[in-house]
Design a protein around this motif. Structure first.
Motif, PDB file in Angstrom:
ATOM      1  N   LEU A 245       0.848  -1.211   0.000  1.00  0.00           N
ATOM      2  CA  LEU A 245       0.000   0.000   0.000  1.00  0.00           C
ATOM      3  C   LEU A 245       0.878   1.255   0.000  1.00  0.00           C
ATOM      4  N   GLY A 246       1.907   1.232   0.847  1.00  0.00           N
ATOM      5  CA  GLY A 246       2.808   2.391   0.919  1.00  0.00           C
ATOM      6  C   GLY A 246       3.468   2.652  -0.423  1.00  0.00           C
ATOM      7  N   LEU A 247       3.879   1.577  -1.090  1.00  0.00           N
ATOM      8  CA  LEU A 247       4.533   1.726  -2.394  1.00  0.00           C
ATOM      9  C   LEU A 247       3.553   2.218  -3.459  1.00  0.00           C
ATOM     10  N   ALA A 248       2.335   1.669  -3.449  1.00  0.00           N
ATOM     11  CA  ALA A 248       1.334   2.119  -4.425  1.00  0.00           C
ATOM     12  C   ALA A 248       1.053   3.608  -4.217  1.00  0.00           C
ATOM     13  N   THR A 276      -7.021   6.707 -15.818  1.00  0.00           N
ATOM     14  CA  THR A 276      -5.998   5.828 -15.224  1.00  0.00           C
ATOM     15  C   THR A 276      -5.838   6.151 -13.744  1.00  0.00           C
ATOM     16  N   LEU A 277      -5.759   7.444 -13.474  1.00  0.00           N
ATOM     17  CA  LEU A 277      -5.624   7.899 -12.079  1.00  0.00           C
ATOM     18  C   LEU A 277      -6.832   7.466 -11.248  1.00  0.00           C
ATOM     19  N   ALA A 278      -8.018   7.625 -11.839  1.00  0.00           N
ATOM     20  CA  ALA A 278      -9.250   7.253 -11.124  1.00  0.00           C
ATOM     21  C   ALA A 278      -9.262   5.755 -10.817  1.00  0.00           C
ATOM     22  N   ASP A 279      -8.892   4.951 -11.807  1.00  0.00           N
ATOM     23  CA  ASP A 279      -8.837   3.484 -11.605  1.00  0.00           C
ATOM     24  C   ASP A 279      -7.894   3.127 -10.471  1.00  0.00           C
ATOM     25  N   LEU A 280      -6.702   3.695 -10.535  1.00  0.00           N
ATOM     26  CA  LEU A 280      -5.676   3.312  -9.560  1.00  0.00           C
ATOM     27  C   LEU A 280      -6.049   3.777  -8.158  1.00  0.00           C
ATOM     28  N   HIS A 281      -6.592   4.979  -8.038  1.00  0.00           N
ATOM     29  CA  HIS A 281      -7.006   5.459  -6.702  1.00  0.00           C
ATOM     30  C   HIS A 281      -8.149   4.604  -6.157  1.00  0.00           C
ATOM     31  N   THR A 282      -9.040   4.171  -7.030  1.00  0.00           N
ATOM     32  CA  THR A 282     -10.148   3.308  -6.583  1.00  0.00           C
ATOM     33  C   THR A 282      -9.605   1.983  -6.080  1.00  0.00           C
ATOM     34  N   LEU A 284      -6.660   1.482  -4.965  1.00  0.00           N
ATOM     35  CA  LEU A 284      -5.928   1.732  -3.721  1.00  0.00           C
ATOM     36  C   LEU A 284      -6.877   1.684  -2.518  1.00  0.00           C
ATOM     37  N   GLU A 285      -8.031   2.322  -2.665  1.00  0.00           N
ATOM     38  CA  GLU A 285      -8.996   2.304  -1.545  1.00  0.00           C
ATOM     39  C   GLU A 285      -9.457   0.879  -1.267  1.00  0.00           C
ATOM     40  N   ALA A 286      -9.657   0.092  -2.338  1.00  0.00           N
ATOM     41  CA  ALA A 286     -10.075  -1.310  -2.154  1.00  0.00           C
ATOM     42  C   ALA A 286      -8.971  -2.096  -1.441  1.00  0.00           C
ATOM     43  N   ALA A 287      -7.731  -1.864  -1.824  1.00  0.00           N
ATOM     44  CA  ALA A 287      -6.599  -2.564  -1.190  1.00  0.00           C
ATOM     45  C   ALA A 287      -6.511  -2.198   0.285  1.00  0.00           C
ATOM     46  N   ARG A 288      -6.751  -0.932   0.572  1.00  0.00           N
ATOM     47  CA  ARG A 288      -6.713  -0.505   1.980  1.00  0.00           C
ATOM     48  C   ARG A 288      -7.797  -1.195   2.791  1.00  0.00           C
ATOM     49  N   LEU A 289      -9.007  -1.259   2.227  1.00  0.00           N
ATOM     50  CA  LEU A 289     -10.104  -1.906   2.961  1.00  0.00           C
ATOM     51  C   LEU A 289      -9.775  -3.366   3.237  1.00  0.00           C
ATOM     52  N   LEU A 290      -9.240  -4.056   2.223  1.00  0.00           N
ATOM     53  CA  LEU A 290      -8.863  -5.465   2.428  1.00  0.00           C
ATOM     54  C   LEU A 290      -7.804  -5.593   3.527  1.00  0.00           C
ATOM     55  N   GLU A 307      -8.196 -13.777   4.396  1.00  0.00           N
ATOM     56  CA  GLU A 307      -8.240 -12.317   4.255  1.00  0.00           C
ATOM     57  C   GLU A 307      -6.834 -11.728   4.122  1.00  0.00           C
ATOM     58  N   ALA A 308      -5.880 -12.308   4.879  1.00  0.00           N
ATOM     59  CA  ALA A 308      -4.490 -11.839   4.768  1.00  0.00           C
ATOM     60  C   ALA A 308      -3.958 -12.124   3.369  1.00  0.00           C
ATOM     61  N   ALA A 309      -4.280 -13.309   2.847  1.00  0.00           N
ATOM     62  CA  ALA A 309      -3.807 -13.675   1.501  1.00  0.00           C
ATOM     63  C   ALA A 309      -4.432 -12.758   0.451  1.00  0.00           C
ATOM     64  N   MET A 310      -5.721 -12.469   0.608  1.00  0.00           N
ATOM     65  CA  MET A 310      -6.391 -11.571  -0.350  1.00  0.00           C
ATOM     66  C   MET A 310      -5.752 -10.179  -0.315  1.00  0.00           C
ATOM     67  N   ALA A 311      -5.516  -9.684   0.895  1.00  0.00           N
ATOM     68  CA  ALA A 311      -4.949  -8.337   1.041  1.00  0.00           C
ATOM     69  C   ALA A 311      -3.555  -8.279   0.427  1.00  0.00           C
ATOM     70  N   LYS A 312      -2.739  -9.274   0.742  1.00  0.00           N
ATOM     71  CA  LYS A 312      -1.351  -9.280   0.248  1.00  0.00           C
ATOM     72  C   LYS A 312      -1.327  -9.374  -1.271  1.00  0.00           C
ATOM     73  N   CYS A 313      -2.130 -10.285  -1.802  1.00  0.00           N
ATOM     74  CA  CYS A 313      -2.160 -10.511  -3.243  1.00  0.00           C
ATOM     75  C   CYS A 313      -2.628  -9.246  -3.984  1.00  0.00           C
ATOM     76  N   PHE A 314      -3.720  -8.685  -3.516  1.00  0.00           N
ATOM     77  CA  PHE A 314      -4.322  -7.534  -4.198  1.00  0.00           C
ATOM     78  C   PHE A 314      -3.427  -6.302  -4.089  1.00  0.00           C
ATOM     79  N   ALA A 315      -2.921  -6.064  -2.884  1.00  0.00           N
ATOM     80  CA  ALA A 315      -2.104  -4.859  -2.668  1.00  0.00           C
ATOM     81  C   ALA A 315      -0.772  -4.968  -3.414  1.00  0.00           C
ATOM     82  N   ALA A 316      -0.178  -6.176  -3.428  1.00  0.00           N
ATOM     83  CA  ALA A 316       1.108  -6.343  -4.127  1.00  0.00           C
ATOM     84  C   ALA A 316       0.915  -6.144  -5.630  1.00  0.00           C
ATOM     85  N   ASP A 317      -0.145  -6.738  -6.183  1.00  0.00           N
ATOM     86  CA  ASP A 317      -0.412  -6.539  -7.618  1.00  0.00           C
ATOM     87  C   ASP A 317      -0.639  -5.057  -7.917  1.00  0.00           C
TER      88      ASP A 317
END
Ligand code: CAA
Length: 375
Positions: A245-248, A276-282, A284-290, A307-317
């Motif tokens: 999340l910090g890197l994104a 593109t910006l709108a997609d990525l910010h959206t 990002l918010e989803a990754a934060r919630l996870l 839930e940890a696996a979902m968060a890690k996978c989604f945020a890393a991607d």
């Protein structure tokens, strides 16, 4: 349901952001001792460890907010902090005997000692249960032989949680966890690996040649080491999600500021760029919630592997995607020189790989969905 941070969490988030902006330096190619010293001075090296054991007694979400803010400025420092806490200090807190806690826990929580986690081997990365480092029962305790690879802070840590098997034929049920101090005879630490990113984090191989540990260095029970490793990694993966999340955010904030300065100069940002910006910010918010939800579940002591696996996978991607798609929002001529997104991309890539590759996260998620551990 409340999807907002509590006022207390929001205040800590601001405090961490200001601290990171003011005090944390991007590590470059040097292990960031000074960053760690400053974090230790604030109690950040043991934020979620109870006060009675030298920590700050904060909840897991507060710790996750800290990793996110630190990683936004320096992802090397972020992973050192995350590994030190999630899989370097929690092993003692959760599984340590009173004597083991008294010996190590306060030192780790205060940042006087640095912790590391030695699970992966050359032939046992994703299939961690296939590890071959052996532990033989001997008169003095246990004799360890074998080698571990890609150990975060390998050359810098003071204490390693090392996983070894009493009997490989037992599979995961033969694995034990041991506490190994850095200066133990029989431990050889190889020079740090050259890596694509996270240059400030020292990643090394550890070799064990007839290394003797006393019975008092067995963590938990014999044969429970694999379950210990997996349960620690559930928390660890939430930490890596926060690092991602910090890197994104770093990629998005640099790019958003850049586009705003262009707009201020009367320049245009294309509709495609805006979308593109709108997609990525959206995302990002989803990754934060996870990520924050996984942290809250862990704090409550509820199962959180999925839930940890979902968060890690989604945020890393997302961290990788943000760095790669944001670069398209800069002008071709701005591609020249040391671009800020270059470091973010190189640092982000490994979040898809360590603490279980994103393929392993998908395996964990799909097994949970199918409610089976069948392979
Ligand atoms: N919590 C507690 N116990 C767990 C568990 C969990 N989350 N997951 C599994 N277990 C237990 C199971 O209940 C089972 O116990 P029993 O034998 O009593 O039934 C046992 O562990 C074996 O479970 P599985 O059959 O599911 O094990 P598996 O061999 O199929 O492996 C895996 C599962 C998910 C693939 C696992 O091997 C894995 O996570 N691999 C990736 C390893 C990894 O993440 N490495 C990261 C290295 S550290 C790092 O990267 C740090 C860094 O530097 C940043």
């Amino acid at each position: 349901m409340d999807f907002c941070l509590s006022p207390k969490h929001a205040a800590r988030q601001n405090e961490f952001r200001e601290f990171a902006d003011r005090e944390i330096q991007p590590a470059g190619h040097t292990f960031p001792r000074e960053n760690l010293r400053k974090m230790a001075g604030r109690g950040y090296m043991g934020l979620p460890i109870p006060r009675e054991w030298g920590g700050q007694g904060e909840d897991f979400l507060t710790y996750i907010l800290l990793i996110e803010e630190i990683s936004r400025v320096c992802a090397s420092t972020g992973v050192i902090l995350a590994v030190h806490t999630s899989v370097g200090t929690f092993p003692l807190l959760y599984y340590g005997s009173r004597e083991q806690k008294e010996r190590y826990l306060a030192g780790l929580a205060r940042g006087e000692l640095l912790g590391a986690f030695a699970l992966s081997e050359a032939g046992a990365g994703s299939d961690a249960a296939a590890l071959r480092t052996s532990a033989r029962r001997v008169e003095e305790g246990y004799r360890l032989n074998g080698a571990k690879v890609f150990i975060t802070s390998g050359s810098e840590a003071d204490l390693y949680t090392v996983f070894a098997t009493l009997d490989q034929s037992l599979g995961s049920r033969g694995i034990c966890a041991f506490l190994v101090e850095k200066d133990t005879p029989g431990l050889t630490i190889a020079p740090p690996e050259k890596k694509m990113g996270l240059h400030g984090s020292a990643t090394t191989e550890l070799q064990f040649a007839d290394l003797i540990v006393g019975p008092d260095r067995l963590l938990g029970e014999e044969g429970k080491g694999f379950a210990i490793a997996m349960s620690l990694l559930d928390g660890g993966r939430i930490g890596i999600a926060a690092q991602a999340l910090g890197l994104a955010r770093a990629s998005l904030e640099a790019t958003t500021a850049h586009l705003n300065s262009r707009l201020a100069q009367g320049d245009q940002v294309s509709q495609w760029g805006r979308f593109t910006l709108a997609d990525l910010h959206t995302r990002l918010e989803a990754a934060r919630l996870l990520t924050y939800r996984a942290a809250l579940l862990k704090e409550k002591g509820q199962p959180c592997s999925r839930e940890a696996a979902m968060a890690k996978c989604f945020a890393a991607d997302l961290a990788v995607e943000a760095a790669t798609r944001c670069i398209d929002l800069w002008r071709p001529e701005e591609y020249a020189g040391e671009h800020p997104l270059y470091r973010y991309f190189c640092d982000a890539k490994v979040t898809q790989i360590y603490e279980g590759t994103n393929q392993i996260q998908r395996l964990v998620i799909s097994r949970a969905i199918l409610k089976t551990f069948h392979k």
